[in-house]
Scaffold this active site. Sequence first.
Site, mmCIF file in Angstrom:
data_model
loop_
_atom_site.group_PDB
_atom_site.id
_atom_site.type_symbol
_atom_site.label_atom_id
_atom_site.label_comp_id
_atom_site.label_asym_id
_atom_site.label_seq_id
_atom_site.Cartn_x
_atom_site.Cartn_y
_atom_site.Cartn_z
ATOM 1 N N GLY A 165 1.524 -0.308 6.612
ATOM 2 C CA GLY A 165 0.904 1.018 6.643
ATOM 3 C C GLY A 165 1.237 1.816 5.402
ATOM 4 N N ASP A 169 2.722 5.853 -4.369
ATOM 5 C CA ASP A 169 2.757 7.199 -3.770
ATOM 6 C C ASP A 169 4.181 7.543 -3.350
ATOM 7 O OD1 ASP A 169 -0.003 7.144 -4.035
ATOM 8 O OD2 ASP A 169 -0.284 6.342 -2.014
ATOM 9 N N THR A 220 0.848 -1.207 0.000
ATOM 10 C CA THR A 220 0.000 0.000 0.000
ATOM 11 C C THR A 220 0.880 1.252 0.000
ATOM 12 O OG1 THR A 220 -1.546 -1.217 1.391
ATOM 13 C CG2 THR A 220 -1.900 1.150 1.196
HETATM 14 O O1 RIB Z 1 -2.189 4.502 -2.558
HETATM 15 C C1 RIB Z 1 -2.508 3.979 -1.296
HETATM 16 C C2 RIB Z 1 -3.636 4.756 -0.705
HETATM 17 O O2 RIB Z 1 -4.783 4.518 -1.485
HETATM 18 C C3 RIB Z 1 -4.052 4.358 0.693
HETATM 19 O O3 RIB Z 1 -3.350 5.030 1.691
HETATM 20 C C4 RIB Z 1 -5.547 4.637 0.694
HETATM 21 O O4 RIB Z 1 -5.926 5.673 1.528
HETATM 22 C C5 RIB Z 1 -5.889 4.949 -0.747
HETATM 23 O O5 RIB Z 1 -5.967 6.294 -0.975
#
Ligand code: RIB
Length: 317
Positions: A293, A258, A254
Amino acid sequence: MKNNRAKITVVGSINVDMTAFTPHFPVDGETVVGDRLQFGPGGKGLNQATAASRAGGEVIMVAKIGRDFLSSVALDHFRAEGMSEKYLAIADDVGTGSAIIEVSSVSGENKIIILKGANERITAAEVLAAEDEIAGSDIVLTQLESSFESVRALIEAANKHHVPVVLNPAPFQSVPDGLFDGVDYFTPNETEAEYFSGIKVTDEVSASKAANKLMENLGVKHVIITLGKKGVYYKDSEHELLVPPPVMKAVDTTGAGDSFNGGLCVALSEGKDIKTALEFANCTAAISVTRAGAAPAMAKREEIDALYASFYGTKES
Ligand code: RIB
């Protein structure tokens, strides 16, 4: 760059993530006994902002939260990270964004449902309140998890002040015509690249075809397609590159994309050449998947520099 730190304005989402680690993903109608629960700050915007800040950037984040108990999770995170709350707006009539996440305890792969909440209410005026910050930024970064109005306002303000724009088209969805006008760096993963180009992306050859379509159809100048363990594919009007990533044992993927985007913005702002910037971003993402996380899993600069030196062989230039 005005001082030693790259200045990056991020317009985007804040979510509170509720993550269940599970031995396998449930199928329709199935109840699975999970391994553990993690609750914490996330959202693509906040993850990217945190990644950029920890990688060495001075980050200004424009975002919106609700007046609910979830907002305190986001505020605590801003304070712990030393990030300014100045451009954090509060919605009265809608809650803080949230995400329900399943993560495989075996592979670290995830499945996510988001509830946009206040993220969808960020107005152009709230973005333009930060116009001086945008004008003074080395680069700006946004995604598709907040209102289209806020995305458009950021791009227009950045174009006006000749500040490069990075847009991570996640989560993919139908967007208004012209939303991507003025984007310099377009950073989809394989599925997002397929959605916006119509070309299934599985390898370097298909990534190249998709990148051509994205440049032709959307007018974006640089296409950066993240291909997971295959690395990252880059194309502009003159160059193309495939940059392999360090492969780490994934605990939780996750926020890996980002993390990549946050690291990329710092490296580009510091004037690194594109290959070095992609390598730096790969290291930023690789570290994040080794921890559970989203925002809390982002890598610190010293960790990125150490992985860079051990995997790519030299300290990044
Ligand atoms: O890219 C991961 C994110 O996707 C998570 O933190 C969740 O909140 C969604 O926005």
